[in-house]
Design an enzyme around this catalytic site. Structure first.
Site, PDB file in Angstrom:
ATOM      1  N   ALA A  96       0.900  -1.271  -0.152  1.00  0.00           N
ATOM      2  CA  ALA A  96       0.000  -0.105   0.092  1.00  0.00           C
ATOM      3  C   ALA A  96       0.910   1.056   0.095  1.00  0.00           C
ATOM      4  O   ALA A  96       2.033   1.081   0.283  1.00  0.00           O
ATOM      5  CB  ALA A  96      -0.801  -0.029   1.213  1.00  0.00           C
ATOM      6  N   GLU A 128       4.806  -5.266   7.105  1.00  0.00           N
ATOM      7  CA  GLU A 128       3.963  -4.184   7.865  1.00  0.00           C
ATOM      8  C   GLU A 128       4.316  -4.075   9.260  1.00  0.00           C
ATOM      9  O   GLU A 128       4.328  -2.768   9.761  1.00  0.00           O
ATOM     10  CB  GLU A 128       2.419  -4.610   7.919  1.00  0.00           C
ATOM     11  N   GLY A 143       0.537  -5.126   0.718  1.00  0.00           N
ATOM     12  CA  GLY A 143      -0.778  -5.136   0.200  1.00  0.00           C
ATOM     13  C   GLY A 143      -0.156  -5.658  -1.214  1.00  0.00           C
ATOM     14  O   GLY A 143      -1.227  -6.229  -1.848  1.00  0.00           O
ATOM     15  N   GLU A 166      -0.625  -9.345  -0.688  1.00  0.00           N
ATOM     16  CA  GLU A 166      -2.058  -9.511  -0.377  1.00  0.00           C
ATOM     17  C   GLU A 166      -3.030  -9.364  -1.658  1.00  0.00           C
ATOM     18  O   GLU A 166      -3.807  -9.846  -1.871  1.00  0.00           O
ATOM     19  CB  GLU A 166      -2.531  -8.483   0.516  1.00  0.00           C
TER      20      GLU A 166
HETATM   21  N1  CO8 Z   1       4.759   3.148  -0.558  1.00  0.00           N
HETATM   22  C1  CO8 Z   1       4.952   4.305  -0.966  1.00  0.00           C
HETATM   23  N2  CO8 Z   1       6.061   4.521  -1.731  1.00  0.00           N
HETATM   24  C2  CO8 Z   1       6.932   3.303  -1.976  1.00  0.00           C
HETATM   25  C3  CO8 Z   1       6.446   2.093  -1.420  1.00  0.00           C
HETATM   26  C4  CO8 Z   1       5.211   2.126  -0.803  1.00  0.00           C
HETATM   27  N3  CO8 Z   1       4.878   0.747  -0.156  1.00  0.00           N
HETATM   28  N4  CO8 Z   1       7.700   1.320  -1.776  1.00  0.00           N
HETATM   29  C5  CO8 Z   1       8.420   1.868  -2.567  1.00  0.00           C
HETATM   30  N5  CO8 Z   1       7.979   3.201  -2.638  1.00  0.00           N
HETATM   31  C6  CO8 Z   1       8.805   4.307  -3.515  1.00  0.00           C
HETATM   32  C7  CO8 Z   1      10.135   4.708  -2.269  1.00  0.00           C
HETATM   33  O1  CO8 Z   1       9.613   5.866  -1.585  1.00  0.00           O
HETATM   34  C8  CO8 Z   1      11.046   5.432  -3.655  1.00  0.00           C
HETATM   35  O2  CO8 Z   1      10.321   6.576  -3.845  1.00  0.00           O
HETATM   36  P1  CO8 Z   1      11.369   7.895  -4.035  1.00  0.00           P
HETATM   37  O3  CO8 Z   1      12.228   7.538  -5.356  1.00  0.00           O
HETATM   38  O4  CO8 Z   1      10.460   9.074  -4.211  1.00  0.00           O
HETATM   39  O5  CO8 Z   1      12.186   8.082  -2.716  1.00  0.00           O
HETATM   40  C9  CO8 Z   1      10.527   4.485  -4.856  1.00  0.00           C
HETATM   41  O6  CO8 Z   1       9.268   3.756  -4.388  1.00  0.00           O
HETATM   42  C10 CO8 Z   1      11.411   3.519  -5.022  1.00  0.00           C
HETATM   43  O7  CO8 Z   1      11.657   2.727  -3.593  1.00  0.00           O
HETATM   44  P2  CO8 Z   1      13.250   2.617  -3.152  1.00  0.00           P
HETATM   45  O8  CO8 Z   1      14.312   3.657  -3.255  1.00  0.00           O
HETATM   46  O9  CO8 Z   1      12.964   2.096  -1.636  1.00  0.00           O
HETATM   47  O10 CO8 Z   1      13.652   1.203  -3.680  1.00  0.00           O
HETATM   48  P3  CO8 Z   1      14.753   0.051  -3.054  1.00  0.00           P
HETATM   49  O11 CO8 Z   1      14.806  -0.812  -4.353  1.00  0.00           O
HETATM   50  O12 CO8 Z   1      15.893   0.742  -2.765  1.00  0.00           O
HETATM   51  O13 CO8 Z   1      13.795  -0.642  -2.057  1.00  0.00           O
HETATM   52  C11 CO8 Z   1      11.997  -1.769  -1.210  1.00  0.00           C
HETATM   53  C12 CO8 Z   1      12.707  -1.486  -2.617  1.00  0.00           C
HETATM   54  C13 CO8 Z   1      12.755  -2.801  -0.469  1.00  0.00           C
HETATM   55  C14 CO8 Z   1      10.771  -2.595  -1.778  1.00  0.00           C
HETATM   56  C15 CO8 Z   1      11.599  -0.485  -0.521  1.00  0.00           C
HETATM   57  O14 CO8 Z   1      11.035   0.372  -1.305  1.00  0.00           O
HETATM   58  C16 CO8 Z   1      10.634  -0.701   0.635  1.00  0.00           C
HETATM   59  O15 CO8 Z   1      10.852  -1.245   1.558  1.00  0.00           O
HETATM   60  N6  CO8 Z   1       9.520  -0.268   0.418  1.00  0.00           N
HETATM   61  C17 CO8 Z   1       8.450  -0.439   1.327  1.00  0.00           C
HETATM   62  C18 CO8 Z   1       7.657  -1.909   1.637  1.00  0.00           C
HETATM   63  C19 CO8 Z   1       6.622  -2.313   2.476  1.00  0.00           C
HETATM   64  O16 CO8 Z   1       6.743  -1.649   3.732  1.00  0.00           O
HETATM   65  N7  CO8 Z   1       5.352  -2.377   2.097  1.00  0.00           N
HETATM   66  C20 CO8 Z   1       4.338  -2.275   2.908  1.00  0.00           C
HETATM   67  C21 CO8 Z   1       3.361  -1.261   2.848  1.00  0.00           C
HETATM   68  S1  CO8 Z   1       1.925  -1.178   4.152  1.00  0.00           S
HETATM   69  C22 CO8 Z   1       0.821  -2.399   3.208  1.00  0.00           C
HETATM   70  O17 CO8 Z   1       1.271  -2.712   2.369  1.00  0.00           O
HETATM   71  C23 CO8 Z   1      -0.307  -2.466   4.321  1.00  0.00           C
HETATM   72  C24 CO8 Z   1      -1.480  -3.292   3.396  1.00  0.00           C
HETATM   73  C25 CO8 Z   1      -2.674  -3.144   3.818  1.00  0.00           C
HETATM   74  C26 CO8 Z   1      -3.550  -1.849   3.887  1.00  0.00           C
HETATM   75  C27 CO8 Z   1      -4.947  -2.091   4.291  1.00  0.00           C
HETATM   76  C28 CO8 Z   1      -5.520  -0.991   5.012  1.00  0.00           C
HETATM   77  C29 CO8 Z   1      -7.021  -1.323   5.591  1.00  0.00           C
END
Ligand code: CO8
Length: 257
Positions: free
Chosen positions: A65, A131, A108, A111
């Site tokens: 998400a 998460e 997400g 999921e």
């Molecule tokens: N949300 C928003 N932006 C994201 C996300 C995300 N989940 N993942 C990556 N991005 C963005 C980064 O912020 C970055 O943007 P910017 O260039 O503007 O800084 C761009 O994508 C590239 O990402 P990275 O530079 O971090 O890329 P890396 O190759 O270094 O790392 C990763 C890749 C490991 C995937 C890393 O991006 C990461 O850890 N992302 C987050 C993963 C995460 O925590 N996901 C879970 C999110 S919470 C969720 O999904 C809950 C779902 C249920 C909701 C239901 C509500 C009822």
């Protein structure tokens, strides 16, 4: 003009939905959720579409998400909007949905892949429910569908530690239907979709419902649902055609394709 958050096309009776937020690793924001759900419903309403392939990019199916969209929301914002409940419309789609998953499928994203009916992935695919690292828990099925898919031991491992697993471990655990080379994931999903496209459309939908019923009923109720539904299929011309084709050693030409 703003970028389209998804791209869609129809190829040989298979509807393709490609997540398209490359700068955010296909993070799932509200716009993307509505777009995916509406595209899937439009494919379902098109009698010429038999299956849906849902995919992302080589780097990410979806990295979860959209954390930036969510981070400042209050409890009341989340509760009143019933945040992300619209994904339920995707699980109501009656056509088979095949997730072609490369790269990150996190939170997400994992999921969303699990809302699909089967997952095709490669060894480099990374599944996870991170998460816990954000101070929350899965919210779109990671504690429920994942546990049903891979069992309590591994689901606990992923949900409590946030660790990622590769495609091979995910396939061994039962999350992935077919593990193929990373560069063959999308083509394999399309082949699966085209294989389904040669079957009877109503029978495909009923087969999906029957398997899904296994998660919603007791064994006795599920077996009765299956048996009565099996009986009902004898009302279809496609049943006559399928069995006649077998007896006469020819390929079935289903009417309701
Ligand atoms: N949300 C928003 N932006 C994201 C996300 C995300 N989940 N993942 C990556 N991005 C963005 C980064 O912020 C970055 O943007 P910017 O260039 O503007 O800084 C761009 O994508 C590239 O990402 P990275 O530079 O971090 O890329 P890396 O190759 O270094 O790392 C990763 C890749 C490991 C995937 C890393 O991006 C990461 O850890 N992302 C987050 C993963 C995460 O925590 N996901 C879970 C999110 S919470 C969720 O999904 C809950 C779902 C249920 C909701 C239901 C509500 C009822």
């Amino acid at each position: 003009m703003s970028q389209q958050v998804i791209l869609t096309e129809t190829v040989d009776r298979v509807g393709v939905i490609r997540l398209n937020r490359p700068d955010a690793l296909n993070a799932l924001n509200a716009d993307l959720m509505y777009a995916v759900v509406e595209a899937a419903e439009a494919f379902q309403d098109d009698p010429n579409v038999m299956a849906i392939v849902l995919t992302g990019s080589e780097k990410a199916f979806a990295a979860g998400a959209d954390i930036k969209e969510m981070s400042e929301k209050s409890y009341i914002d989340m509760q009143q909007s019933d945040w992300f409940s619209h994904w339920n419309r995707l699980s109501d789609i009656r056509l088979p949905i095949i997730a072609a998953v490369n790269g990150y499928a996190l939170g997400g994203g994992c999921e969303l892949a699990m809302i699909a009916d089967m997952i095709i992935a490669g060894p480099k695919t990374k599944f996870g429910q991170p998460e816990i690292n954000l101070g929350v828990i899965p919210g779109m099925g990671g504690s429920q569908r994942l546990t049903r898919a891979i069992g309590k031991a591994k689901a606990m491992d992923l949900v409590l530690t946030g660790r990622m697993i590769g495609g091979e471990e995910a396939e061994r655990a039962g999350l992935v239907a077919r593990l193929v080379a990373d560069d063959e994931v999308f083509d394999t999903a399309m082949e699966v979709g085209k294989t389904i496209a040669a079957k009877s459309r109503p029978v495909v939908m009923i087969a999906k419902e029957a398997v899904d019923a296994a998660f919603e009923t007791t064994l006795e109720q599920g077996l009765l649902f299956e048996r009565r539904t099996f009986h009902a299929l004898f009302a279809l011309e496609d049943q006559k055609e399928g069995m006649d084709a077998f007896a006469n050693k020819r390929e079935a030409q289903f009417k309701d394709r």
